[in-house]
Design a protein around this motif. Structure first.
Motif, short mmCIF file in Angstrom:
data_model
loop_
_atom_site.label_atom_id
_atom_site.label_comp_id
_atom_site.label_asym_id
_atom_site.label_seq_id
_atom_site.Cartn_x
_atom_site.Cartn_y
_atom_site.Cartn_z
N UNK A 38 0.83 -1.21 0.00
CA UNK A 38 0.00 0.00 0.00
C UNK A 38 0.86 1.26 0.00
N UNK A 39 2.04 1.17 0.59
CA UNK A 39 2.93 2.32 0.68
C UNK A 39 4.03 2.29 -0.39
N UNK A 40 3.82 1.58 -1.45
CA UNK A 40 4.86 1.40 -2.46
C UNK A 40 5.31 2.73 -3.07
N UNK A 41 4.49 3.76 -3.06
CA UNK A 41 4.88 5.07 -3.59
C UNK A 41 5.96 5.72 -2.73
N UNK A 42 6.09 5.29 -1.49
CA UNK A 42 7.07 5.87 -0.58
C UNK A 42 8.38 5.10 -0.55
N UNK A 43 8.48 4.03 -1.32
CA UNK A 43 9.68 3.20 -1.26
C UNK A 43 10.94 3.97 -1.61
N UNK A 44 10.86 4.87 -2.56
CA UNK A 44 12.05 5.58 -3.01
C UNK A 44 12.45 6.70 -2.05
N UNK A 45 11.56 7.06 -1.12
CA UNK A 45 11.86 8.12 -0.17
C UNK A 45 12.57 7.53 1.05
N UNK A 46 13.51 8.26 1.55
CA UNK A 46 14.22 7.86 2.75
C UNK A 46 13.66 8.68 3.91
N UNK A 47 13.12 7.99 4.90
CA UNK A 47 12.55 8.72 6.03
C UNK A 47 13.66 9.37 6.86
N UNK A 48 13.36 10.43 7.57
CA UNK A 48 14.38 11.08 8.42
C UNK A 48 14.96 10.12 9.45
N UNK A 49 14.12 9.22 9.97
CA UNK A 49 14.62 8.26 10.95
C UNK A 49 15.63 7.31 10.31
N UNK A 50 15.33 6.83 9.09
CA UNK A 50 16.27 5.96 8.39
C UNK A 50 17.59 6.68 8.13
N UNK A 51 17.51 7.94 7.72
CA UNK A 51 18.71 8.72 7.45
C UNK A 51 19.54 8.90 8.73
N UNK A 52 18.87 9.24 9.83
CA UNK A 52 19.59 9.45 11.10
C UNK A 52 20.24 8.15 11.58
N UNK A 53 19.50 7.05 11.49
CA UNK A 53 20.07 5.77 11.92
C UNK A 53 21.24 5.35 11.03
N UNK A 54 21.14 5.67 9.75
CA UNK A 54 22.25 5.36 8.84
C UNK A 54 23.50 6.13 9.21
N UNK A 55 23.35 7.41 9.54
CA UNK A 55 24.49 8.23 9.93
C UNK A 55 25.09 7.72 11.24
#
Length: 103
Positions: A38-55
């Protein structure tokens, strides 16, 4: 598996493969897969939480590999050195287990 292909964790990013796997799981009744589809349109977006955890993860790996190993401040004695100290204490008149308690 589909989520791994969406994010590229351990496998190359492949949204077509992810969608195929998620559709199969959703047909079997997997609610998580249904929500991801259902959220497939958001797959290409990186959430702020994902970005912060990646850093944070990158910083942790950087410090693990580049920081020197720091020894604890506690004093550790090997058996040979401990035995030498106990012999000196007995030579000075101390009993076998007559020592100050360690903190």
């Amino acid at each position: 598996m589909g989520k791994l292909y969406i994010r590229g964790n351990g496998v190359p990013k492949d949204w077509a493969k992810a969608e195929e796997l998620l559709r199969s799981a959703a047909q079997d009744g997997n609610e998580f897969a249904q929500r991801l589809l259902q959220r497939r349109a958001q797959w290409h977006k990186l959430s702020p939480m994902d970005a912060a955890l990646g850093v944070i993860g990158s910083l942790c790996r950087m410090f693990e590999t580049s920081a020197p190993h720091i020894r604890p401040r506690c004093m550790y004695l090997d058996r040979k050195r401990r035995r030498e100290l106990e012999q000196k204490q007995r030579a000075l008149g101390h009993a076998e287990n007559d020592f100050e308690p360690q903190m």
